[in-house]
Design a protein around this motif. Structure first.
Motif, mmCIF file in Angstrom:
data_model
loop_
_atom_site.group_PDB
_atom_site.id
_atom_site.type_symbol
_atom_site.label_atom_id
_atom_site.label_comp_id
_atom_site.label_asym_id
_atom_site.label_seq_id
_atom_site.Cartn_x
_atom_site.Cartn_y
_atom_site.Cartn_z
ATOM 1 N N SER A 318 0.940 -1.180 0.082
ATOM 2 C CA SER A 318 -0.085 -0.015 -0.050
ATOM 3 C C SER A 318 0.941 1.203 0.047
ATOM 4 O O SER A 318 2.005 1.250 0.018
ATOM 5 C CB SER A 318 -1.045 -0.112 1.270
ATOM 6 O OG SER A 318 -0.081 0.120 2.540
ATOM 7 N N GLU A 319 0.257 2.615 -0.075
ATOM 8 C CA GLU A 319 1.028 3.717 -0.040
ATOM 9 C C GLU A 319 1.726 3.823 1.130
ATOM 10 O O GLU A 319 2.989 4.148 1.228
ATOM 11 C CB GLU A 319 0.214 4.783 -0.223
ATOM 12 C CG GLU A 319 0.892 6.133 -0.329
ATOM 13 C CD GLU A 319 -0.069 7.311 -0.669
ATOM 14 O OE1 GLU A 319 0.585 8.468 -0.742
ATOM 15 O OE2 GLU A 319 -1.185 6.987 -1.190
ATOM 16 N N THR A 322 4.573 1.053 1.299
ATOM 17 C CA THR A 322 5.696 1.438 0.366
ATOM 18 C C THR A 322 6.483 2.389 0.911
ATOM 19 O O THR A 322 8.040 2.583 0.917
ATOM 20 C CB THR A 322 5.217 1.968 -1.033
ATOM 21 O OG1 THR A 322 4.527 0.870 -1.460
ATOM 22 C CG2 THR A 322 6.272 1.985 -1.944
ATOM 23 N N LYS A 323 6.000 3.644 1.491
ATOM 24 C CA LYS A 323 6.891 4.663 2.080
ATOM 25 C C LYS A 323 7.723 4.226 3.009
ATOM 26 O O LYS A 323 8.894 4.568 3.333
ATOM 27 C CB LYS A 323 5.834 5.646 2.539
ATOM 28 C CG LYS A 323 5.286 6.648 1.396
ATOM 29 C CD LYS A 323 4.148 7.869 1.909
ATOM 30 C CE LYS A 323 3.685 8.454 0.751
ATOM 31 N NZ LYS A 323 2.874 9.568 1.332
ATOM 32 N N SER A 344 8.615 1.540 -8.050
ATOM 33 C CA SER A 344 7.385 1.479 -6.929
ATOM 34 C C SER A 344 5.904 1.019 -7.454
ATOM 35 O O SER A 344 5.789 1.707 -8.787
ATOM 36 C CB SER A 344 7.396 2.785 -6.266
ATOM 37 O OG SER A 344 6.438 2.796 -5.410
ATOM 38 N N VAL A 346 3.307 2.653 -6.245
ATOM 39 C CA VAL A 346 2.624 3.785 -6.116
ATOM 40 C C VAL A 346 3.547 4.947 -6.304
ATOM 41 O O VAL A 346 4.759 4.894 -6.167
ATOM 42 C CB VAL A 346 2.159 3.970 -4.459
ATOM 43 C CG1 VAL A 346 1.191 2.576 -4.474
ATOM 44 C CG2 VAL A 346 3.049 3.810 -3.827
ATOM 45 N N LYS A 347 2.791 6.314 -6.516
ATOM 46 C CA LYS A 347 3.610 7.380 -6.859
ATOM 47 C C LYS A 347 4.280 7.900 -5.552
ATOM 48 O O LYS A 347 3.389 7.919 -4.401
ATOM 49 C CB LYS A 347 2.480 8.394 -7.458
ATOM 50 C CG LYS A 347 3.492 9.562 -8.145
ATOM 51 C CD LYS A 347 4.238 9.226 -9.207
ATOM 52 C CE LYS A 347 4.760 10.745 -9.614
ATOM 53 N NZ LYS A 347 5.712 10.479 -10.651
ATOM 54 N N LEU A 348 5.481 8.233 -5.398
ATOM 55 C CA LEU A 348 6.069 8.451 -4.128
ATOM 56 C C LEU A 348 6.191 10.111 -4.200
ATOM 57 O O LEU A 348 6.954 10.601 -5.333
ATOM 58 C CB LEU A 348 7.254 7.715 -3.745
ATOM 59 C CG LEU A 348 6.973 6.410 -3.659
ATOM 60 C CD1 LEU A 348 8.171 5.693 -3.670
ATOM 61 C CD2 LEU A 348 6.603 6.075 -2.351
ATOM 62 N N THR A 349 6.475 10.717 -3.238
ATOM 63 C CA THR A 349 6.971 12.088 -3.022
ATOM 64 C C THR A 349 8.588 12.255 -3.072
ATOM 65 O O THR A 349 9.376 12.123 -2.121
ATOM 66 C CB THR A 349 6.703 12.812 -1.771
ATOM 67 O OG1 THR A 349 5.159 13.065 -1.787
ATOM 68 C CG2 THR A 349 6.864 14.406 -1.902
ATOM 69 N N GLN A 354 11.024 7.750 -11.252
ATOM 70 C CA GLN A 354 10.175 6.689 -10.702
ATOM 71 C C GLN A 354 9.637 5.676 -11.890
ATOM 72 O O GLN A 354 9.347 6.210 -12.782
ATOM 73 C CB GLN A 354 8.985 7.131 -9.898
ATOM 74 C CG GLN A 354 9.336 7.822 -8.734
ATOM 75 C CD GLN A 354 8.251 8.307 -7.628
ATOM 76 O OE1 GLN A 354 7.302 7.264 -7.541
ATOM 77 N NE2 GLN A 354 8.034 9.655 -7.404
ATOM 78 N N HIS A 356 7.154 2.051 -12.609
ATOM 79 C CA HIS A 356 6.302 1.033 -12.090
ATOM 80 C C HIS A 356 6.887 -0.381 -12.560
ATOM 81 O O HIS A 356 7.665 -0.456 -13.516
ATOM 82 C CB HIS A 356 4.931 1.140 -12.629
ATOM 83 C CG HIS A 356 3.783 0.271 -11.905
ATOM 84 N ND1 HIS A 356 3.447 -0.866 -12.316
ATOM 85 C CD2 HIS A 356 3.003 0.560 -10.645
ATOM 86 C CE1 HIS A 356 2.489 -1.565 -11.393
ATOM 87 N NE2 HIS A 356 2.487 -0.638 -10.538
#
Length: 363
Positions: A318-319, A322-323, A344, A346-349, A354, A356
């Protein structure tokens, strides 16, 4: 200019025929033939006596035996036979035990020879007459010396008008190793292989993929290797693992009693075990490159290495998971500047590129 590759020696100290021993996956002599061919030279091989020359019949260039009267007279007999079988005004002479022989140096010497009989580079004050350029004008003096049963290259040079060029004049053209690395003994071959590995390591692109178990590193490398191979690239792969062999197996037992190297052969291929502990990433890559010439190397693991790397995160996280996984992984990478991107779900800050897991073709 024609290049004469001298391959008439018996290689007693090496213990095997230097001309035919493997170098970068091919017979050394063939590597040199192809190198000077690629530089635009006509090439022929001086093979020694008529009988000894027969071992080189598979070479893709003419193999010239010594004149019957001068068989086994060493390099001078090879140079004589070579000149007699060429029409060019100049010949480049290269001993086949010089794995880094450089066409650029011969080209440079050919431009400097002028009306001299020979243009010879020196290193540390010592002439290097078997990586040099000679004019046809030296042939009468060469034949005259051989007729007197004098095989000495040093004495031959005294008969000629020679231009000598110290390393300060030619090292802007070629690396010193083209003259200084000779393959006379097995230890010399090992040293030359190390030099080759270091040079390849500096020139071959390397990318590591790091992540926790189950993150999909192997699948990413597998997919990327397939894509690159289909595009014509030669790919090398290294996997960092906790253990390389299973205790009690035959290969393990051979290593335990002191075998320096162990090979395992099957119908599907061959595995080589080198009992070297705690290899660094660079050392592992160097050893890989000794076996094959490749266009790039993909590495699985080696989080703490200085290799450029992509961080691979679990594809089903999940987000929040993953973080958290990314933070834990970054804590294990000493040099954050080696991180080139993140794979990843999910899209990360982050400012890092990045991807997928489904975008392997975009890496």
């Amino acid at each position: 200019m024609t290049v004469i590759l001298l391959a008439g020696g018996r290689s007693k100290r090496m213990g095997e025929d230097k001309a035919l021993m493997q170098w970068q996956g091919k017979p050394l002599l063939q590597v040199l033939v192809e190198r000077f061919w690629a530089a635009g030279f006509s090439v022929l091989v001086s093979g020694g006596s008529a009988d000894w020359s027969k071992r080189l019949t598979n070479m893709p260039v003419p193999v010239i035996p010594d004149l019957p009267a001068h068989e086994n007279f060493g390099p001078l007999a090879g140079i004589e036979a070579g000149i007699l079988n060429t029409r060019t005004k100049l010949v480049g002479v290269v001993a086949c035990d010089l794995p880094f022989a450089d066409p650029k140096l011969l080209s440079w010497l050919s431009e400097k020879i002028g009306d001299a009989d020979a243009a010879i580079p020196t290193f540390d004050g010592e002439p290097q007459p078997l990586h040099a350029v000679y004019a046809r004008t030296c042939l009468p003096k060469l034949s005259e010396q051989l007729e007197s049963d004098d095989k000495s290259v040093k004495e031959f040079l005294k008969r000629l008008k020679v231009l000598y060029f110290p390393e300060g004049e030619w090292m802007h053209v070629a690396d010193a190793k083209c003259l200084t690395v000779h393959l006379n003994e097995p230890a010399d071959l090992a040293k030359a292989s190390e030099i080759t590995g270091e040079a390849q390591l500096m020139s071959v692109p390397v990318l590591a993929f790091v992540g926790f178990s189950g993150s999909g590193k192997t699948k990413v490398i597998e997919g990327l290797t397939k894509i690159l191979t289909e595009k014509g690239y030669k790919v090398g792969v290294i996997k960092h693992h906790g253990h390389i062999d299973e205790e009690g197996k035959d290969t393990w037992r051979f290593q335990q009693v002191g075998a320096e190297i162990v090979g395992l052969v099957a119908e599907s291929g061959m595995a080589i075990f080198l009992p070297e502990r705690n290899l660094t990433a660079k050392s592992a890559i160097e050893r890989l490159l000794r076996q094959r010439s490749v266009d790039l190397v993909l590495v699985e693991g080696f989080k703490s290495s200085e290799l450029p790397k992509l961080v691979v995160l679990h594809p089903k996280g999940s987000e929040a998971e993953t973080k958290r996984e990314l933070d834990e992984l970054l804590a294990q990478i000493p040099d954050k500047n080696t991180i080139s991107g993140v794979i990843s779900p999910v899209k990360l800050t982050t400012d890092l590129p990045q991807f997928h897991h489904s975008e392997i073709d975009k890496i």
